[in-house]
Motif scaffolding. Structure first.
Motif, PDB file in Angstrom:
ATOM      1  N   UNK A 197       0.824  -1.207   0.000  1.00 29.18           N
ATOM      2  CA  UNK A 197       0.000   0.000   0.000  1.00 29.18           C
ATOM      3  C   UNK A 197       0.861   1.260   0.000  1.00 29.18           C
ATOM      4  N   UNK A 198       1.904   1.266   0.815  1.00 29.63           N
ATOM      5  CA  UNK A 198       2.815   2.419   0.851  1.00 29.63           C
ATOM      6  C   UNK A 198       3.495   2.598  -0.503  1.00 29.63           C
ATOM      7  N   UNK A 199       3.931   1.489  -1.106  1.00 33.34           N
ATOM      8  CA  UNK A 199       4.567   1.563  -2.426  1.00 33.34           C
ATOM      9  C   UNK A 199       3.600   2.117  -3.462  1.00 33.34           C
ATOM     10  N   UNK A 200       2.338   1.682  -3.384  1.00 36.08           N
ATOM     11  CA  UNK A 200       1.331   2.177  -4.334  1.00 36.08           C
ATOM     12  C   UNK A 200       1.090   3.676  -4.136  1.00 36.08           C
ATOM     13  N   UNK A 201       1.026   4.113  -2.890  1.00 39.61           N
ATOM     14  CA  UNK A 201       0.791   5.531  -2.609  1.00 39.61           C
ATOM     15  C   UNK A 201       1.964   6.391  -3.068  1.00 39.61           C
ATOM     16  N   UNK A 202       3.190   5.934  -2.820  1.00 37.28           N
ATOM     17  CA  UNK A 202       4.355   6.718  -3.245  1.00 37.28           C
ATOM     18  C   UNK A 202       4.453   6.768  -4.766  1.00 37.28           C
ATOM     19  N   UNK A 203       4.116   5.643  -5.422  1.00 35.15           N
ATOM     20  CA  UNK A 203       4.141   5.645  -6.890  1.00 35.15           C
ATOM     21  C   UNK A 203       3.067   6.574  -7.438  1.00 35.15           C
ATOM     22  N   UNK A 204       1.884   6.553  -6.829  1.00 41.61           N
ATOM     23  CA  UNK A 204       0.811   7.458  -7.242  1.00 41.61           C
ATOM     24  C   UNK A 204       1.228   8.906  -7.041  1.00 41.61           C
ATOM     25  N   UNK A 205       1.894   9.180  -5.923  1.00 38.04           N
ATOM     26  CA  UNK A 205       2.417  10.527  -5.650  1.00 38.04           C
ATOM     27  C   UNK A 205       3.377  10.953  -6.750  1.00 38.04           C
ATOM     28  N   UNK A 206       4.278  10.031  -7.117  1.00 32.56           N
ATOM     29  CA  UNK A 206       5.260  10.353  -8.158  1.00 32.56           C
ATOM     30  C   UNK A 206       4.596  10.608  -9.505  1.00 32.56           C
ATOM     31  N   UNK A 207       3.513   9.865  -9.791  1.00 29.47           N
ATOM     32  CA  UNK A 207       2.828  10.002 -11.068  1.00 29.47           C
ATOM     33  C   UNK A 207       1.987  11.278 -11.146  1.00 29.47           C
ATOM     34  N   UNK A 208       1.487  11.732 -10.002  1.00 29.80           N
ATOM     35  CA  UNK A 208       0.595  12.900  -9.995  1.00 29.80           C
ATOM     36  C   UNK A 208       1.307  14.181  -9.570  1.00 29.80           C
TER      37      UNK A 208
END
Length: 488
Positions: A197-208
């Motif tokens: 979940x943390x990895x998904x959130x950080x990746x989403x942060x990087x994408x947005x």
């Protein structure tokens, strides 16, 4: 200029290939910036997962019997028959007729065969197959398997003719479940869920993420160049000394910061000298981007370069330049000039060799008092007396003051704090200066890139901000906290 504005908008909206190095950097930045929140997400996800696994855990008990098929006496034929019988057991067990006969064979009528399930395993190439009876209730397993051994052979004969099934092995159920509960396993699974979940959130942060992190990000907004990258730096500690100001005249300021500010002023001087310009307007998109401190340091750098310099606090909504020098609200300033309480030479306060025009003694509701005629007279007077004039203004992304004061300036410097305002916000704030062709360039503040060779730096020496109307103030300092010994 209109053409540049349209071109920049197209560049801003055009798709770019994915840069995995930048994504990794953004993920690391997210971890560094939001590590507390992400740690809370990790703990919460792990706790919820452990609670779910604990609530949904059901023990499984199993007993099994292994049959050997003997019909033809030929290994290959009997092996094929064993495979066929193995694949048909589950279907037979699911029929109502088999269930009824099975139930009748169980001596203890309180048991429910429906709470058991069947699985089979065929031994490849051999005439052996194993039937496993499983249930969440220990007391069901052995009686159901025993009844199965009584009923099944007759059903096997019905579907395949006369078949001899020899019981090779039987394993009774153990009181220890096949899937023993392990808190450690649940914790590990919860941790893995939290990490995903943390990895998904950080990746989403990087994408947005659409803030400025590097100089090339600003190329999506304007074709003008970067004047300087100002490093994220800190004051040098002094024993029993808590006073601090991020000014290049302070001996405790990191050398890399001083060098960057002097370099910025030198490049601005080259740009402005070619056009015979004197007046520099400094603004930013949002509060807290360091606009006022950049204005003051550029003025100090100009003084060090031998220029007769004055800095004007044009942010009458929240004057802060005078606050840096410890006399905000205590001396006559710009508001007093517009109220016709003072002449131009009377609103100038000296701080060393630097001339400062603060916000003045009037506070609140002063943003609409600027008189065009009086401002023209003031700027005419200052142009005759000074070599370099800096006007600090409110954030252009929030207020129109900077765009109004722009007509009194020769050129504009736009301050962008790394990883703060979005590209869209910057684009809107910088547009008036591009349209009027008065943008000299931009300065990236608190940058972590390119300037790192100058040394290591920590947090800025900025003090915390108070309220700026509904927004935060840029700087919050008082005369008692001023470092008067080393400043100016």
């Amino acid at each position: 200029m209109q053409t540049e504005t349209r071109t920049d908008r197209n560049v801003y909206s055009s798709p770019e290939p994915m840069d995995f190095t930048e994504i990794l950097e953004d993920i690391l930045r997210c971890l560094k910036r939001y590590w507390i929140q992400l740690l809370l997400v990790l703990v919460a996800a792990a706790a919820v997962t452990v609670a779910y696994l604990n609530a949904s855990y059901k023990p499984v008990y199993s007993a099994k019997v292994t049959y050997a098929v003997n019909k033809t006496g030929m290994t290959e034929n009997d092996a094929a028959l064993a495979k066929r019988l193995s694949s048909s057991v589950a279907k037979i067990y699911g029929t109502y007729e088999f269930q009824d006969e099975l139930f009748d064979s169980i001596q203890e009528k309180s048991l429910d065969p429906g709470k058991c399930w069947i699985s089979t395993q065929y031994t490849e190439g051999a005439n052996l197959f194993t039937v496993t009876v499983s249930s969440n209730e220990f007391r069901n397993v052995d009686p159901v398997l025993e009844a199965f051994q009584q009923v099944y052979p007759r059903w096997a004969d019905k579907s395949n003719g006369s078949v001899e099934l020899e019981t090779v092995d039987r394993v009774q159920a153990s009181q220890i479940p096949d899937n023993p509960y392990s808190m450690i396993d649940c914790a590990v699974k919860g941790l893995l869920v939290g990490l995903v979940l943390v990895a998904a959130l950080t990746f989403l942060y990087a994408q947005t993420l659409h803030t400025v992190r590097k100089e090339k990000d600003m190329k999506k907004v304007t074709s003008k160049g970067c004047i300087a990258l100002i490093p994220d730096t800190k004051m040098k500690k002094r024993t029993n000394e808590n006073k601090s100001h991020l000014l290049i005249s302070n001996k405790r300021i990191d050398w890399s910061f001083k060098q960057s500010m002097l370099s910025a002023q030198s490049r601005l001087d080259q740009i402005m000298s070619r056009q015979e310009q004197k007046v520099l307007l400094v603004t930013s998109t949002l509060p807290q981007e360091g606009k006022s401190l950049m204005s003051v340091n550029l003025a100090l750098a100009a003084v060090q370069n031998g220029k007769k310099t004055v800095i004007i606090d044009g942010d009458l909504r929240n004057p802060s330049v005078g606050r840096v020098f410890g006399f905000e609200g205590k001396t006559l300033g710009l508001s007093d000039f517009f109220d016709r309480k003072a002449d131009p030479d009377e609103i100038i306060t000296r701080s060393g060799e630097l001339a400062v025009i603060g916000g003045g003694t009037r506070t609140g509701g002063v943003s609409g008092i600027i008189s065009d005629e009086m401002m023209e007279d003031l700027m005419g007077y200052l142009r005759r007396v000074y070599d370099f004039i800096v006007i600090d203004t409110p954030p252009s992304g929030l207020f129109s003051d900077a765009a109004i004061l722009e007509k009194y300036a020769d050129t504009c410097l736009y301050v962008v704090r790394q990883d703060m305002a979005t590209l869209h916000e910057i684009q809107e704030g910088i547009a008036p200066f591009i349209i009027e062709n008065k943008l000299a360039g931009y300065l990236i503040n608190r940058s972590s890139a390119s300037i790192s060779s100058y040394g290591k730096y920590g947090k800025y020496g900025y003090s915390k901000y108070g309220h700026y109307g509904k927004y935060k103030r840029y700087i919050k300092t008082t005369e008692t906290s001023m470092n008067t010994e080393d400043t100016l």
